[in-house]
Enzyme design. Structure first.
Site, PDB file in Angstrom:
ATOM      1  N   PHE A  70       0.867  -1.187   0.000  1.00  0.00           N
ATOM      2  CA  PHE A  70       0.000   0.000   0.000  1.00  0.00           C
ATOM      3  C   PHE A  70       0.900   1.231   0.000  1.00  0.00           C
ATOM      4  O   PHE A  70       1.413   1.657   1.030  1.00  0.00           O
ATOM      5  CB  PHE A  70      -0.894  -0.013   1.246  1.00  0.00           C
ATOM      6  CG  PHE A  70      -2.137   0.832   1.123  1.00  0.00           C
ATOM      7  CD1 PHE A  70      -3.293   0.324   0.541  1.00  0.00           C
ATOM      8  CD2 PHE A  70      -2.165   2.138   1.608  1.00  0.00           C
ATOM      9  CE1 PHE A  70      -4.445   1.098   0.444  1.00  0.00           C
ATOM     10  CE2 PHE A  70      -3.303   2.915   1.509  1.00  0.00           C
ATOM     11  CZ  PHE A  70      -4.452   2.393   0.930  1.00  0.00           C
ATOM     12  N   LYS A 268      -1.271  10.360   6.638  1.00  0.00           N
ATOM     13  CA  LYS A 268      -1.295   9.191   5.746  1.00  0.00           C
ATOM     14  C   LYS A 268      -1.492   7.917   6.570  1.00  0.00           C
ATOM     15  O   LYS A 268      -1.209   7.879   7.762  1.00  0.00           O
ATOM     16  CB  LYS A 268       0.022   9.089   4.953  1.00  0.00           C
ATOM     17  CG  LYS A 268       0.435  10.372   4.244  1.00  0.00           C
ATOM     18  CD  LYS A 268      -0.605  10.864   3.256  1.00  0.00           C
ATOM     19  CE  LYS A 268      -0.188  12.201   2.654  1.00  0.00           C
ATOM     20  NZ  LYS A 268      -1.288  12.870   1.950  1.00  0.00           N
ATOM     21  N   ASP A 269      -1.971   6.884   5.883  1.00  0.00           N
ATOM     22  CA  ASP A 269      -2.170   5.596   6.545  1.00  0.00           C
ATOM     23  C   ASP A 269      -0.888   5.132   7.216  1.00  0.00           C
ATOM     24  O   ASP A 269       0.209   5.272   6.670  1.00  0.00           O
ATOM     25  CB  ASP A 269      -2.597   4.525   5.527  1.00  0.00           C
ATOM     26  CG  ASP A 269      -4.040   4.702   5.082  1.00  0.00           C
ATOM     27  OD1 ASP A 269      -4.795   5.358   5.796  1.00  0.00           O
ATOM     28  OD2 ASP A 269      -4.397   4.181   4.016  1.00  0.00           O
ATOM     29  N   LYS A 270      -1.033   4.532   8.399  1.00  0.00           N
ATOM     30  CA  LYS A 270       0.133   3.980   9.077  1.00  0.00           C
ATOM     31  C   LYS A 270       0.653   2.749   8.334  1.00  0.00           C
ATOM     32  O   LYS A 270       1.843   2.655   8.033  1.00  0.00           O
ATOM     33  CB  LYS A 270      -0.211   3.615  10.521  1.00  0.00           C
ATOM     34  CG  LYS A 270       0.944   2.913  11.240  1.00  0.00           C
ATOM     35  CD  LYS A 270       0.609   2.570  12.671  1.00  0.00           C
ATOM     36  CE  LYS A 270       1.796   1.864  13.327  1.00  0.00           C
ATOM     37  NZ  LYS A 270       1.544   1.544  14.749  1.00  0.00           N
ATOM     38  N   SER A 272       1.443   1.447   5.580  1.00  0.00           N
ATOM     39  CA  SER A 272       1.704   1.813   4.190  1.00  0.00           C
ATOM     40  C   SER A 272       3.141   2.281   4.058  1.00  0.00           C
ATOM     41  O   SER A 272       3.860   2.426   5.043  1.00  0.00           O
ATOM     42  CB  SER A 272       0.761   2.945   3.751  1.00  0.00           C
ATOM     43  OG  SER A 272       1.076   4.143   4.427  1.00  0.00           O
TER      44      SER A 272
END
Length: 733
Positions: A70, A268-270, A272
């Site tokens: 991701f 932001k997404d962790k 990833s």
């Protein structure tokens, strides 16, 4: 045709027949009856994520099996994808450092000729004062004990300017400023040792301002910042398996500054690999670049100096590179049809599960409690034990529930639990003041609870719109962005909604905008309109124009049966969307302006490809660091080939040296790979399509760009027709 989960129509919006736990009671008795045995992780249907656009069959695929499956790259306001391309210090800083080196070298020579030139410009008295100051500096005297000198009073501004310029040109280690003279019409020039640059004087060991006995020096910040550099250092933050706040907290600790010194456009997404822009006030690029040797899973680069810091919301969106592993499908045609449908028709623009928190107490339930003004209940929901947390955290929560020992709990509670610690620290000072304790939570975080409830209502309304009126046509009563209105571009592209992956990692920021809100200047008309029969006949609006409101005081609701969903759900939760139940503005929907959000979203620059693989631990997409390593290796190989060719060296020796360098680069750029590989075991599932005796598996790699407030997981959900919850995808491993 609308494809939906198999949930009874009667229970679509106000019941949850398929919930993994009993229906919550959204009233004042909720917290009294809540126990850890009844709480489960939130599921999609709990927060209104119910419908699909297409009726195509889904297929099996694992989302985020590894965090490097991701990849997220920010898209800036100039529509450029933010990538980490260089770890080098910018040339303008090198020039400044060169000037500073020259300035320090000046201390080791005679200044007789410069002093004589200054004598002709300012007179004997001032020249004598300057000579005394220079002798003190060059003699190695303690810098703290060298006082500034004040030149003779001078009412001629042009002459003072000439003196200032003389010092800039001839004495790099001295700085000047202007102070009041003996009378109102005159000014004096003050000369002192330059406290910035490489001198490092007047720093931590300097005298406090009150001890100087004179006016403060005209030097803002921790050092005398070079004029040719912007006051903010902008850099690209590359991180692996870390959220934005965690990474910046670590960097700020290494630099010895506060986390709020940093500015960024969005989190932001962790889980990833992400790259985003960050700004920091008056810090040198060389100082941050040096941290790369100590940081694990984080890299800083692409440094440049700018005049303004970044604010939340200053981005167009994000570019996603997503790899779905372990794909199982009857035919590749199914994948092709689903991918083409996603690119052509898009997906329902739901707020994803991360909006509602990863714990067993969803953030929207806390938000509803705040909107009702039940402060003690809200505190209890945040502090009480919950399912699925680490043992360390569970023990700390249980300890507080049993003992009410705040000091003991704070010693046990991890520091990243920002909300919990803020509440407890406030309750220690103000026992029983639960409202004040809630206000002690950093603003970013405490507002997330209320915004999460707005998102909860929006998701249910979006499902109602799809279930009642389909996904192909605009209907009378729909809300749409006004054609030709500048606000359409503003709201559609630069949306002030932000994703919060964790309820425990937000930090306070003085420049934070309200999430899910956009303030429109007074006098401007609403950016949306209600669709009429005439609009339908004209064909002016399409399904892509349809929006739904996030509740607030300055939004309008659809003029059809979809509006009933908002009010019915809120009423069930004891909340009135038009009247506040208390006078605390920040926890009141009527004090929020509200916003609008598109119901349907199409991915931009959408592309996909099917891959096969055997080793589940090998990355299938290149990260920014992979690309840097590849380019560096190519340059090294080219240089080695040139050396080998010129010296007529044995080619095999050159090859061995290149291979060794390749290994070194790989180790330096993949220092987190071993930890990543331990996350999952290699799948032993043979793909129905494309399986062979070697155990090959299929993966689907996607590339898509989405606006900042959109969730890529919702695009994946439309493709797979399965839940995007972490718990579900863990079962696929």
């Amino acid at each position: 045709m609308v494809q939906m989960m198999s949930i009874p129509v009667s229970s679509l919006f106000w019941q949850s027949a398929l919930k993994p736990y009993p229906l919550f009671c959204y009233n004042s008795r909720f917290c009294k009856t809540l126990t850890t045995t009844t709480m489960k992780t939130v599921d999609e249907s709990d927060v209104g994520i119910i419908c699909f656009i297409s009726n195509l069959p889904g297929f099996r695929g694992i989302l985020k099996q590894r965090y490097c499956d991701f990849i997220v790259n920010e898209v800036d306001t100039d529509r450029k994808v933010v990538r980490l391309t260089s770890l080098d210090v910018p040339p303008e800083e090198a020039a400044v450092e060169h000037d500073e080196t020259k300035a320090s070298d000046q201390l080791n020579r005679s200044y007789a000729s410069e002093i004589e030139s200054f004598r002709s410009l300012a007179g004997d008295s001032d020249a004598q004062c300057l000579e005394t100051l220079i002798n003190q500096v060059t003699s190695g005297k303690n810098e703290d004990s060298i006082p500034p000198i004040v030149l003779s009073a001078n009412s001629d501004k042009s002459h003072r300017t000439a003196i200032h310029n003389f010092f800039k040109d001839n004495f790099k280690f001295l700085v000047t400023d202007t102070v009041d003279g003996p009378d109102a019409s005159s000014k004096c020039i003050r000369v002192r040792l330059n406290s910035g640059g490489n001198n490092n004087s007047m720093g931590r060991n300097s005298k406090k301002r009150k001890e100087r006995g004179d006016n403060p020096f005209d030097s803002r910040g921790s050092e005398n910042w070079p004029e040719q550099l912007g006051k903010f250092l902008r850099f690209h933050l590359y991180k692996e398996n870390k959220d934005t706040q965690e990474a910046l907290g670590l960097i700020s600790k290494m630099l010895g500054i506060l986390p709020r010194s940093f500015g960024f456009a969005g989190t932001k997404d962790k889980r990833s690999v992400s790259t985003q822009r960050v700004t920091v006030f008056k810090q040198r690029a060389s100082k941050l670049a040096a941290l790369n040797k100590r940081l694990i899973g984080i890299r800083l680069g692409d440094f440049c100096y700018v005049k303004e810091g970044l604010l939340l919301g200053q981005l167009l969106g994000n570019r996603f590179t997503i790899t779905l592993r372990g794909v199982v499908v009857d035919s590749e045609d199914v994948i092709k049809a689903s991918a083409n449908s996603l690119g052509r028709n898009g997906f329902i623009n739901y707020f994803g599960l991360q909006r509602f928190g990863s714990g067993s107490v969803p953030t929207h339930l806390v938000g509803a409690t705040l909107l009702r003004g039940e402060w003690k209940s809200a505190v209890k929901m945040i502090l009480d034990p919950r399912e699925g947390e680490r043992n360390e955290i569970s023990k700390a929560r249980e300890y507080y529930k049993e003992t009410d020992d705040i000091d003991g709990t704070l010693r046990k509670l991890p520091r990243h639990l920002v909300a919990e610690r803020a509440i407890l620290q406030c309750l220690k000072k103000c026992p029983g003041n639960y409202l004040q304790a809630l206000k002690a939570i950093p603003r970013t975080l405490r507002m997330m609870y209320v915004h999460s409830y707005q998102s909860f209502l929006w998701n249910h309304a979006a499902s109602a719109r799809v279930q009642k009126h389909g996904t192909e046509q605009v209907v009378v009563g729909d809300l749409v962005f006004c054609k030709g209105d500048d606000t359409e571009k503003e709201l559609g592209c630069v949306n002030p909604e932000f994703e919060y992956e964790s309820s425990n990692d937000a930090d306070d920021s003085s420049h934070l905008d309200e999430v899910s809100e956009t303030d429109h200047p007074d006098g401007r008309h609403n950016p949306v309109k209600t669709v009429t029969a005439e609009d339908i006949n004209s064909g002016k609006y399409t399904i892509d124009d349809v929006v739904l409101p996030l509740p607030g005081s300055r939004v309008i609701y659809p003029m059809n049966d979809v509006a009933e969903v908002y009010h019915h759900l809120a009423e069930k939760d004891g909340i009135n969307l038009t009247e506040s139940l208390h006078n605390v503005k920040e926890f009141s929907i009527t004090s929020m302006t509200g916003n609008y959000r598109r119901v349907f979203q199409k991915p931009m620059d959408f592309e996909w490809e099917l891959l096969t693989y055997i080793d589940g631990n090998k990355p299938l997409a290149e990260t920014d660091m992979d690309k840097i390593a590849k380019a560096k290796l190519a340059n090294i190989v080219k240089e080695e080939e040139a050396v080998c060719g010129n010296k007529k060296k044995d080619p095999s020796d050159c090859m061995k040296q290149s291979e060794s360098l390749s290994k070194d680069i790989k180790l330096s750029t993949e220092n987190n790979e071993a930890a990543c590989a331990k996350e999952v075991k290699q799948l032993h599932v043979e793909s129905v399509c494309g399986a062979d005796s070697q155990g090959k598996q299929m993966a689907l790699k996607l590339g898509l760009t989405l606006p900042s407030s959109c969730y890529a997981t919702m695009a994946i959900r439309e493709l797979l027709k399965t839940s995007t919850s972490v718990a579900f995808h863990k079962t696929l491993n």
